[in-house]
Design a protein around this motif. Structure first.
Motif, PDB file in Angstrom:
ATOM      1  N   TRP A   1     -97.246 -47.885 -32.307  1.00  0.00           N
ATOM      2  CA  TRP A   1     -98.265 -47.132 -33.057  1.00  0.00           C
ATOM      3  C   TRP A   1     -99.656 -47.709 -32.871  1.00  0.00           C
ATOM      4  O   TRP A   1    -100.631 -46.963 -32.745  1.00  0.00           O
ATOM      5  CB  TRP A   1     -97.927 -47.085 -34.549  1.00  0.00           C
ATOM      6  CG  TRP A   1     -96.609 -46.390 -34.851  1.00  0.00           C
ATOM      7  CD1 TRP A   1     -95.630 -46.864 -35.671  1.00  0.00           C
ATOM      8  CD2 TRP A   1     -96.158 -45.132 -34.367  1.00  0.00           C
ATOM      9  NE1 TRP A   1     -94.577 -45.988 -35.725  1.00  0.00           N
ATOM     10  CE2 TRP A   1     -94.872 -44.905 -34.915  1.00  0.00           C
ATOM     11  CE3 TRP A   1     -96.698 -44.181 -33.505  1.00  0.00           C
ATOM     12  CZ2 TRP A   1     -94.123 -43.772 -34.644  1.00  0.00           C
ATOM     13  CZ3 TRP A   1     -95.938 -43.050 -33.238  1.00  0.00           C
ATOM     14  CH2 TRP A   1     -94.677 -42.850 -33.796  1.00  0.00           C
TER      15      TRP A   1
ATOM     16  N   LEU B   1    -101.117 -42.069 -38.071  1.00  0.00           N
ATOM     17  CA  LEU B   1    -101.338 -43.012 -39.168  1.00  0.00           C
ATOM     18  C   LEU B   1    -100.208 -42.902 -40.189  1.00  0.00           C
ATOM     19  O   LEU B   1     -99.629 -43.902 -40.632  1.00  0.00           O
ATOM     20  CB  LEU B   1    -102.683 -42.678 -39.838  1.00  0.00           C
ATOM     21  CG  LEU B   1    -103.487 -43.844 -40.400  1.00  0.00           C
ATOM     22  CD1 LEU B   1    -103.804 -44.868 -39.297  1.00  0.00           C
ATOM     23  CD2 LEU B   1    -104.781 -43.336 -41.027  1.00  0.00           C
ATOM     24  N   TRP B   2     -99.882 -41.646 -40.532  1.00  0.00           N
ATOM     25  CA  TRP B   2     -98.818 -41.391 -41.503  1.00  0.00           C
ATOM     26  C   TRP B   2     -97.478 -41.889 -40.968  1.00  0.00           C
ATOM     27  O   TRP B   2     -96.708 -42.542 -41.653  1.00  0.00           O
ATOM     28  CB  TRP B   2     -98.752 -39.883 -41.794  1.00  0.00           C
ATOM     29  CG  TRP B   2     -97.655 -39.521 -42.748  1.00  0.00           C
ATOM     30  CD1 TRP B   2     -97.692 -39.616 -44.113  1.00  0.00           C
ATOM     31  CD2 TRP B   2     -96.358 -39.022 -42.407  1.00  0.00           C
ATOM     32  NE1 TRP B   2     -96.503 -39.212 -44.647  1.00  0.00           N
ATOM     33  CE2 TRP B   2     -95.664 -38.840 -43.630  1.00  0.00           C
ATOM     34  CE3 TRP B   2     -95.723 -38.715 -41.202  1.00  0.00           C
ATOM     35  CZ2 TRP B   2     -94.362 -38.361 -43.660  1.00  0.00           C
ATOM     36  CZ3 TRP B   2     -94.438 -38.245 -41.235  1.00  0.00           C
ATOM     37  CH2 TRP B   2     -93.760 -38.065 -42.466  1.00  0.00           C
ATOM     38  N   LEU B   3     -97.223 -41.597 -39.681  1.00  0.00           N
ATOM     39  CA  LEU B   3     -95.972 -42.019 -39.053  1.00  0.00           C
ATOM     40  C   LEU B   3     -95.832 -43.532 -39.048  1.00  0.00           C
ATOM     41  O   LEU B   3     -94.773 -44.074 -39.339  1.00  0.00           O
ATOM     42  CB  LEU B   3     -95.921 -41.506 -37.608  1.00  0.00           C
ATOM     43  CG  LEU B   3     -95.146 -40.202 -37.366  1.00  0.00           C
ATOM     44  CD1 LEU B   3     -95.284 -39.788 -35.916  1.00  0.00           C
ATOM     45  CD2 LEU B   3     -93.680 -40.367 -37.732  1.00  0.00           C
TER      46      LEU B   3
ATOM     47  N   ASN C   1     -97.066 -45.628 -41.046  1.00  0.00           N
ATOM     48  CA  ASN C   1     -96.774 -46.146 -42.381  1.00  0.00           C
ATOM     49  C   ASN C   1     -95.328 -45.888 -42.778  1.00  0.00           C
ATOM     50  O   ASN C   1     -94.726 -46.646 -43.522  1.00  0.00           O
ATOM     51  CB  ASN C   1     -97.709 -45.511 -43.414  1.00  0.00           C
ATOM     52  CG  ASN C   1     -99.131 -46.043 -43.237  1.00  0.00           C
ATOM     53  OD1 ASN C   1     -99.310 -47.162 -42.753  1.00  0.00           O
ATOM     54  ND2 ASN C   1    -100.115 -45.237 -43.594  1.00  0.00           N
ATOM     55  N   THR C   2     -94.766 -44.752 -42.261  1.00  0.00           N
ATOM     56  CA  THR C   2     -93.394 -44.403 -42.628  1.00  0.00           C
ATOM     57  C   THR C   2     -92.380 -45.164 -41.782  1.00  0.00           C
ATOM     58  O   THR C   2     -91.433 -45.735 -42.289  1.00  0.00           O
ATOM     59  CB  THR C   2     -93.160 -42.888 -42.448  1.00  0.00           C
ATOM     60  OG1 THR C   2     -94.390 -42.208 -42.648  1.00  0.00           O
ATOM     61  CG2 THR C   2     -92.130 -42.365 -43.417  1.00  0.00           C
TER      62      THR C   2
ATOM     63  N   ASN D   1    -104.427 -38.786 -37.649  1.00  0.00           N
ATOM     64  CA  ASN D   1    -103.894 -38.855 -39.013  1.00  0.00           C
ATOM     65  C   ASN D   1    -102.372 -38.776 -39.037  1.00  0.00           C
ATOM     66  O   ASN D   1    -101.717 -39.472 -39.812  1.00  0.00           O
ATOM     67  CB  ASN D   1    -104.485 -37.741 -39.880  1.00  0.00           C
ATOM     68  CG  ASN D   1    -105.966 -37.981 -40.141  1.00  0.00           C
ATOM     69  OD1 ASN D   1    -106.431 -39.133 -40.054  1.00  0.00           O
ATOM     70  ND2 ASN D   1    -106.712 -36.924 -40.414  1.00  0.00           N
ATOM     71  N   ALA D   2    -101.837 -37.955 -38.163  1.00  0.00           N
ATOM     72  CA  ALA D   2    -100.386 -37.827 -38.096  1.00  0.00           C
ATOM     73  C   ALA D   2     -99.757 -39.149 -37.681  1.00  0.00           C
ATOM     74  O   ALA D   2     -98.749 -39.585 -38.243  1.00  0.00           O
ATOM     75  CB  ALA D   2     -99.998 -36.716 -37.112  1.00  0.00           C
TER      76      ALA D   2
END
Lengths: 360, 305
Positions: free
Chosen positions: B160, B149-151, B153-154, B146-147
């Motif tokens: 990734w 995934l968030w990264l 997107n940012t 999840n981390a």
């Protein structure tokens, strides 16, 4: 004065809240035999370790030759150490021990071999190379430790009470041998000891330390004859301390009132004023005993105790009401007994410059 | 001085003093050992008993590729465990031994505290950590995934994708040789640290200073002075870890799953499920011989240097 070998510039070392070395400055000349002398815990070993690089100063600068050491680790400093317990590598032969430094500096094998055997010859242990340290006596181990350090031809040799573990006779012999060796090879020795006699015997100059500070630096004669303060006078040799008030003073000479009915003459090389409270130091061997007063400066006394110590006879003499001074006389004659008997009334006499005024 | 012959009374006293340990060794060590040796030459009875004979058939059977492979893996696991324990345990022992004395016992205590818990329970704990739905995989496919995934997107970066793919499926940790090694290292680490600590603590530190005074840098003083003088601890620690690892049974049984088996499990199954006592006894003896010979060689090498 020749080039300097070691210089400490206002060096301090703290361990937590304990100040082991406190603002020490000293300069050791090339080829000098320099001793750090003081009671245990005075900071002399820490000072040595600061030069070796085992400790880094909290403040101040350490120079070896012309080079500021900063945080240079021990293995990059041009000094070698003879450790107090010798610190020989127990798993290596004597040859490997002595050759360790050369091996680490990657010298060719045959040169290492040659220099190791030269070094063992120098400390009079030829042919011992294949033994292990545990097969050697304490005195021999001490010589190996010396050879192991000297084989590297260091700029400065640091010695941390190297004779401490030897018996008295061997120690005396090694003192003279070390001194002769140092003279022959011309390497600067920095020698840590708590034994004042050892320091006096061997050193060109001595730094007397106490409480992390250097109290006096001078030749053995200067330290003994002209101690800078009470601690030095007390630590080196035996001294009578008399406290009193200056009653008269003129350049070079003063009188000090120790008791109501007791004044003594002293030399004063610094200006003292009337009524200053001072300490007078007189070495026991500088005082002579007389049946009749030799001059008008003689001090009358009564012998309280006579102690025969072989080479000397020590007299405890009461002067004034309650002041006792120790007087030492060499036993020149054979079987003549003491010159004076207990209870005898006598006169003490000393040269003016033997009675030193101390301010601290 | 002449050596006096021992008085009768003294002899009697000596016998009296060694009698308990002698009794213990005879009854609980030598007798079972001889019994196992005797069984290993026998043959399996039809209904699981032992038929006594003098055959080497069980030993021959050991050299079947199936068992040799398991034996090879056992040896590899035990050696790896020992090496990992050494390279992690020695620095730890060195660290503890060079702390101020008042800290040392406390640090050793911290090392020992986990071992007040039963060995089986501690091994089960590893099972909970390592299995497919275990804690490590929860963090891997949950938290980390999840981390990332968030990264991604940012901060869009080409790396990734690969990482997201890797963290999308759980790691198969459980049931591997690695899982067994983890369990064994965890179990036997103190047996490495304690003898190393004892040797390092005894080391005269002025010898290290002497080496550094003689131009040896940190690596050289370690290799030339510290290590040779603490070799006794290294040898003792390695033997103390290697032997139980070679004979391990509980750890591979719980963490090795069905895929990874060690000799200890083979011996167990011969005695308990196959009911082939003679073969189990023969394997035990081979394993014991390997341990003995290996240890002797190792001690010889260790004390020579």
């Amino acid at each position: 004065m020749s080039e300097q070998a070691v210089q400490l510039n206002r060096v301090s070392k703290k361990f937590g809240s304990v100040v082991a070395v406190n603002d020490v400055s000293l300069s050791i000349a090339d080829g000098e035999f320099f001793s750090l002398l003081g009671p245990s815990g005075c900071g002399k070993t820490t000072t040595l370790r600061l030069i070796a690089g085992f400790e880094l100063p909290t403040r101040g600068e350490v120079y070896i030759g012309q080079d500021l050491q900063g945080e240079t680790p021990p293995y990059r400093r041009p000094v070698n150490t003879v450790f107090q317990n010798y610190a020989l590598f127990p798993h290596m032969t004597i040859s490997r021990n002595v050759g360790f430094g050369l091996e680490m500096r990657k010298l060719p094998r045959d040169e290492i071999q040659r220099r190791v055997s030269e070094a063992l010859d120098m400390v009079q242990l030829p042919g011992m190379g294949e033994r292990k340290p545990s097969q050697l006596s304490g005195g021999q181990q001490q010589r190996v430790a010396l050879a192991r350090a000297l084989v590297n031809q260091p700029k400065v040799l640091l010695l941390d009470e190297p004779l401490g573990a030897l018996d008295l006779k061997l120690r005396k012999a090694m003192q003279l041998e070390l001194k002769a060796l140092q003279h022959r090879i011309g390497i600067t020795f920095v020698y840590v000891t708590h034994d004042q006699e050892e320091a006096l015997t061997m050193s060109d100059r001595i730094a007397v330390m106490n409480g992390g500070r250097v109290l006096q630096i001078g030749t053995p004669e200067e330290i003994y004859e002209r101690p800078a303060n009470r601690f030095v006078a007390d630590f080196i040799g035996e001294t009578n301390f008399l406290e009193g008030q200056v009653t008269a003073g003129r350049p070079g000479e003063a009188t000090v009132q120790v008791e109501d009915s007791l004044t003594i003459p002293v030399s004063a090389d610094k200006a003292v004023g009337k009524r200053d409270v001072v300490t007078v130091a007189i070495r026991p061997e500088k005082i002579s005993l007389h049946a009749e007063p030799p001059d008008d400066r003689a001090v009358a006394g009564v012998i309280e105790e006579v102690i025969y110590t072989g080479t000397d006879t020590r007299y405890l003499v009461r002067i004034g009401e309650q002041t006792i001074v120790t007087v030492r006389q060499q036993n020149v004659g054979v079987g003549e007994g003491a010159s004076f008997l207990k209870g005898a009334s006598i006169y003490l006499h000393w040269r003016l410059q033997s009675a030193r005024l101390l301010t601290a | 001085m002449e050596i006096q012959p021992r008085s009768r009374r003294e002899t009697r006293r000596l016998i009296f003093l060694i009698a308990p340990s002698l009794f213990w060794l005879l009854v609980f060590f030598l007798f079972p050992l001889v019994l196992v040796l005797a069984i290993s030459f026998g043959q399996r009875g039809t209904y699981g008993g032992v038929e006594w004979s003098l055959s080497l058939q069980n030993y021959r059977r050991f050299f079947d590729p199936l068992y040799l492979r398991i034996f090879g893996r056992t040896l590899l696991i035990a050696l790896t465990t020992t090496v990992i324990c050494l390279v992690t345990g020695y620095p730890l022992a060195y660290f503890i031994a060079t702390r101020p004395p008042r800290w040392r016992n406390g640090l050793l205590l911290l090392l020992m505290i986990p071992f007040w818990t039963n060995f089986l329970i501690r091994t089960y704990a590893w099972l909970l950590l390592l299995r497919d739905q275990g804690l490590i995989n929860m963090l891997w496919t949950g938290g980390l995934h999840n981390a990332l995934l968030w990264l991604s997107n940012t901060v869009p970066l080409p790396v990734w994708g690969r990482l997201l793919e890797a963290t999308s499926t759980s790691l198969s940790l459980f049931g591997t040789n690695g899982a067994i090694i983890v369990g064994l290292v965890y179990g036997w680490l103190p047996d490495m640290v304690l003898p190393c600590y004892a040797a390092i603590e005894r080391l005269d530190h002025s010898l290290v200073e002497a080496a550094q005074d003689l131009y040896a840098n940190r690596v050289q003083s370690f290799l030339r002075v510290i290590l040779p003088l603490t070799m006794s601890g290294v040898v003792a620690g390695s033997v103390l870890v290697f032997i139980p690892s070679l004979g391990a049974y509980v750890t591979p049984d719980l963490l090795g799953g069905a895929k990874s088996v060690m000799m200890g499990n083979v011996i167990y199954s011969q005695f308990m499920s196959a009911r082939d006592y003679p073969f189990g006894a023969a394997i035990s003896f081979v394993l014991m011989t390997v341990m003995l010979v290996g240890t002797l060689i190792y001690f010889r090498l260790g004390t020579e240097s």
